[in-house]
Design an enzyme around this catalytic site. Structure first.
Site: not given
Length: 345
Positions: A80, A111, A194
């Site tokens: 993402h 992911d 992230s």
């Protein structure tokens, strides 16, 4: 009820606010004795060891983080974070010079993604990854990355739980990934974190920072101390395949070998996952499950939607046996299923 928010790209550029270091003294105002400073010394050692392996990734839509995976310039991050982009700008922790990078491959189901520096500089420092099986509750952790665009930032906490199965929120209209065996940590994880590293005091990456909990009743405000990281074993398995083959051939994720959708009852309430198609020779096919069957339970876990079916399967492993409860023509039935492996594109 607590919701989840991806801690991926933070919009815009780095914060313009300035920060300064501070020191803490004891109640008497004097410096703490050497024994009391051992944990601080450990923190400083780990940060010096690992922070050079953590990078900032810039896309057209914002900022994220990544981890240097090898000395060839491969960098692992969240899918993402890269989104639909194929080119990126990467800034190393020990440099202000932006470097160009391109996409190697992405695997949204877990992911994870790998990008590669176009001209890797000398002296790249690949991170060391831990054995996920040795991650324990209460273990001290440091989260490293670029939260809110503040590159080379570090927060601290502990491992709050292991083995969590977490469904990410929808992103750009697509259902988020459901990931099993995640590490829960109290270390602060914010937008831009992230793809960064969750690290133990042995200077090993135990996971990739991925998302944080939010509180819907507080207008989506962060729920302090609840963050999640993809475990190191999943990271290395997927990254190795993306680098070697440009795709994932063994997801390590359990599957029934079906295509399904959420089933709604006569009152338009979600009431299961209806099987739309069954893969020939797959786990469901071998167990006698057919198109039109409505799955209502996997093992002891109730299933009232496609998402809950995905979540139930994410906590299981390929090759394991489980009982699937379903309805067919109004009759409840069960089937013993030996789970297969989630197919990859």
């Amino acid at each position: 009820m607590t919701a989840l928010a991806l801690a991926g790209c933070s919009s815009g550029s780095s914060s313009s606010s300035s920060t300064s270091a501070s020191t803490t003294t004891g109640a008497s105002g004097s410096a703490q004795p050497a024994g009391g400073n051992q944990l601080q010394i450990d923190y400083q050692r780990v940060i010096a060891d690992v922070l050079p392996s953590v990078v900032q990734i810039t896309t057209a839509s914002g900022l994220g983080s990544g981890i240097v995976y090898d000395n060839k310039g491969d960098i692992v991050t969240n899918a993402h974070v890269v989104g639909t982009a194929t080119t990126f700008t990467v800034t190393l922790a020990n440099s202000t010079k932006p470097l160009d990078a391109t996409l190697v491959a992405s695997y949204p189901d877990s992911d994870l993604a790998v990008i590669r520096l176009s001209s890797p500089p000398g002296g790249l420092k690949p991170a060391a990854f831990a054995d996920s099986a040795k991650v324990e509750l209460g273990q001290i952790t440091l989260a490293m990355g670029s939260p809110l665009g503040l590159s080379s930032s570090v927060t601290q906490g502990i491992v709050s739980a292991t083995g969590r199965t977490v469904s990410e929120p929808n992103s750009e209209g697509s259902p988020g990934a459901t990931i099993g065996n995640m590490v829960q940590t109290s270390a602060a994880i914010n937008p831009g974190n992230s793809g960064g590293a969750l690290v133990n005091l042995n200077s090993q990456v135990i996971g990739i920072n991925t998302l944080a909990a939010t509180e819907p009743e507080a207008n989506g405000a962060a729920a302090p101390g609840i963050g999640f990281a993809i475990p190191a074993s999943t990271v290395t398995s997927i990254a190795n395949q993306l680098i070697k083959d440009g795709k994932v051939t063994n997801s390590g994720r359990a599957a029934l070998g079906i295509t399904a959708r959420t089933y709604f009852d006569q009152d338009f309430r979600p009431a299961g996952a209806v099987v739309v198609a069954v893969a020939s020779g797959g786990a469901a096919d071998a167990a006698g499950i057919q198109a039109g069957d409505v799955i209502t339970k996997v093992g002891d876990t109730p299933v009232d939607s496609l998402n809950s079916l995905t979540t139930a399967l994410a906590s299981l492993t390929p090759g394991s046996r489980t009982t699937v409860t379903f309805t067919r023509d109004g009759q409840s039935k069960t089937a013993d299923v030996t789970l297969g492996t989630l197919a990859t594109p």
